[in-house]
Design an enzyme around this catalytic site. Structure first.
Site, mmCIF file in Angstrom:
data_model
loop_
_atom_site.group_PDB
_atom_site.id
_atom_site.type_symbol
_atom_site.label_atom_id
_atom_site.label_comp_id
_atom_site.label_asym_id
_atom_site.label_seq_id
_atom_site.Cartn_x
_atom_site.Cartn_y
_atom_site.Cartn_z
ATOM 1 N N LYS A 52 0.808 -1.221 0.000
ATOM 2 C CA LYS A 52 0.000 0.000 0.000
ATOM 3 C C LYS A 52 0.843 1.274 0.000
ATOM 4 O O LYS A 52 0.318 2.364 -0.206
ATOM 5 C CB LYS A 52 -0.949 -0.012 1.194
ATOM 6 C CG LYS A 52 -2.025 -1.089 1.068
ATOM 7 C CD LYS A 52 -2.973 -1.069 2.258
ATOM 8 C CE LYS A 52 -4.168 -1.981 2.036
ATOM 9 N NZ LYS A 52 -3.812 -3.409 2.194
HETATM 10 C C1 LIG Z 1 -4.544 -4.428 1.620
HETATM 11 C C2 LIG Z 1 -3.830 -5.695 1.507
HETATM 12 C C3 LIG Z 1 -4.256 -6.716 0.635
HETATM 13 C C4 LIG Z 1 -5.521 -6.613 -0.177
HETATM 14 O O1 LIG Z 1 -5.455 -5.652 -1.194
HETATM 15 P P1 LIG Z 1 -6.799 -5.148 -1.892
HETATM 16 O O2 LIG Z 1 -6.345 -4.149 -2.880
HETATM 17 O O3 LIG Z 1 -7.623 -4.532 -0.786
HETATM 18 O O4 LIG Z 1 -7.476 -6.317 -2.485
HETATM 19 C C5 LIG Z 1 -3.486 -7.865 0.536
HETATM 20 N N1 LIG Z 1 -2.372 -8.030 1.279
HETATM 21 C C6 LIG Z 1 -1.941 -7.084 2.130
HETATM 22 C C7 LIG Z 1 -0.727 -7.352 2.928
HETATM 23 C C8 LIG Z 1 -2.642 -5.890 2.285
HETATM 24 O O5 LIG Z 1 -2.210 -4.975 3.147
#
Ligand SMILES: *Cc1c(COP(=O)(O)O)cnc(C)c1O
Length: 423
Positions: free
Chosen positions: A107
């Protein structure tokens, strides 16, 4: 570029307004008016371009002239100033590591890009101060806190459930200071924090006085830069001349939706797999054609504990709501915690690689799909295993060495505003 609301009531807005508003006034997600495939020449020679150049090509049509080329290139340069390595497991399976940013979660890219876009818009026009309000079950908060740290004109308030995020994650949220405030809500769950944020966005008096926005993947500036990963993978694998299959551990479906946008831009991909934990809304939908949101269930891959994935409507829009077209490109499978732990063990034993629980779910997606000799499977490793120490260490029976990003934060003093949650 203009964006329309998927609820089709609110007026279309510019990229800038879509970023500042987050969600449209009719509560719809914003979606670009047009998607123009990239130049074939560019894709055929992608290995000649730097990651920064690729990212610019990929995102420029969506930003258009709202951020001048020079500034957009600077924003991209600061957003992706780390690596996206591919780690080989077996002959035709590799992990794409997306966790080399400052908070070791994928993210980081979206949060850093969004923060810098808001910073730019604020500097250009001196918009009234923006407050970013976000609830987190762990990784979002850290990435947003780090991404927005020191951005002028933007205050960030992060709500998190006391005692329910990991130690590392809590330190990442609560040790930065400056324009970042962590609000620790005692006696709450993540869903409670999320509900409090939603209530704030519906409070007429509050939104009349404060320029509120959110920083989750509904925001176009957090969602769209995730397209970069898929192009970076293609750049590294193109000379293998195999059909690519991406398995994306999915919760809110922002990341995989960005992959499907990359596909719309012309990226040659054979198949996408949305790999989920037991929160299996989308696998069920693909099987039955009926979308049934449910309350989320707690799992060891808790960043994917989502019972009503907000970005799924964007995926339907990409395919013009044609399920048959969608199913040719997208498969989705769900896995239990037991299967996930087993996969983590298997990955460690077979390839001497430590996967976090989310990456392990991605790996299981590839295995379930089956990768033939003409294909190449990539699972996205979305977080460093150190972010989920309590889960990972007992499974692999080994201690994980703390990377430098984590060492730096773990001894810092926590600072939060502590509030009791009242029902
Ligand atoms: C947020 C997150 C996801 C999921 O991603 P999305 O875009 O919400 O589907 C998967 N793995 C980790 C470690 C995350 O922080």
């Amino acid at each position: 570029m203009n964006f329309y609301s998927l609820n089709k009531i609110a007026p279309n807005v510019s990229f800038k307004d879509a970023v500042i508003k987050g969600l449209a006034p009719d509560k719809g997600l914003y979606f670009p008016e047009t998607i123009t495939p990239l130049n074939k020449e560019f894709l055929n020679h992608i290995e000649d371009f730097s990651n920064q150049e690729i990212a610019f090509e990929v995102i420029k049509q969506f930003v258009a002239d709202e951020i001048p080329e020079k500034e957009l290139k600077e924003i991209i340069g600061e957003t992706i100033n780390f690596d996206f390595p591919m780690v080989s497991m077996e002959e035709n399976i590799a992990a794409l590591e997306l966790f080399h940013g400052p908070t070791m979660a994928f993210k980081d890219v979206g949060a850093r890009f969004m923060a810098r876009c808001l910073g730019y818009f604020n500097k250009e026009e001196k918009t009234t101060k923006i407050t970013v309000l976000v609830a987190t079950s762990g990784d979002t908060g850290g990435a947003v806190a780090s991404g927005f740290l020191g951005v002028t004109g933007v205050d960030v308030v992060i709500l998190y459930p006391s005692g329910k995020v990991s130690d590392v994650q809590e330190k990442q949220l609560t040790t930065l200071g400056q324009n970042i405030t962590a609000l620790e809500v005692n006696g709450s769950t993540f869903d409670d924090c999320q509900a409090m944020v939603k209530t704030a966005f519906l409070d007429e008096e509050l939104i009349a006085n404060k320029n509120l926005t959110s920083a989750n993947s509904i925001n176009v500036a957090r969602w769209l830069p995730q397209m970069f990963y898929f192009f970076f993978a293609y750049k590294q694998l193109k000379n293998k001349q195999k059909a690519l299959i991406f398995s994306v551990p999915s919760g809110n479906f922002g990341n995989i939706c960005a992959g499907l946008m990359a596909y719309q831009l012309g990226l040659p991909v054979k198949k996408f797999i949305a790999a989920t934990n037991v929160n299996d809304i989308v696998p069920n939908y693909l099987e039955t054609g009926i979308y049934t949101p449910k309350p989320s269930k707690q799992t060891i891959s808790n960043a994917m504990d989502v019972g009503d994935p907000s970005n799924f409507v964007r995926i339907l829009e990409i395919f013009n709501n044609d399920d048959e077209k969608l199913k040719k490109v997208l498969s989705s499978y769900s896995f239990t915690d037991k299967e996930t732990k087993q996969a983590m063990k298997e990955i460690k034993e077979k390839y001497n690689y430590i996967a976090d629980p989310h990456g392990a779910v991605g790996y299981l997606g590839l295995k379930k799909q089956g990768i033939d000799a003409n294909s190449f499977g990539i699972f996205l490793e979305t977080a460093h295993p150190v972010k989920f120490l309590n889960v990972v260490e007992p499974v692999i029976n080994e201690t994980i060495e703390l990377p430098k990003q984590i060492k730096e934060v773990i001894d810092k003093e926590k600072e939060s505003v502590y509030k009791n949650f009242k029902v």
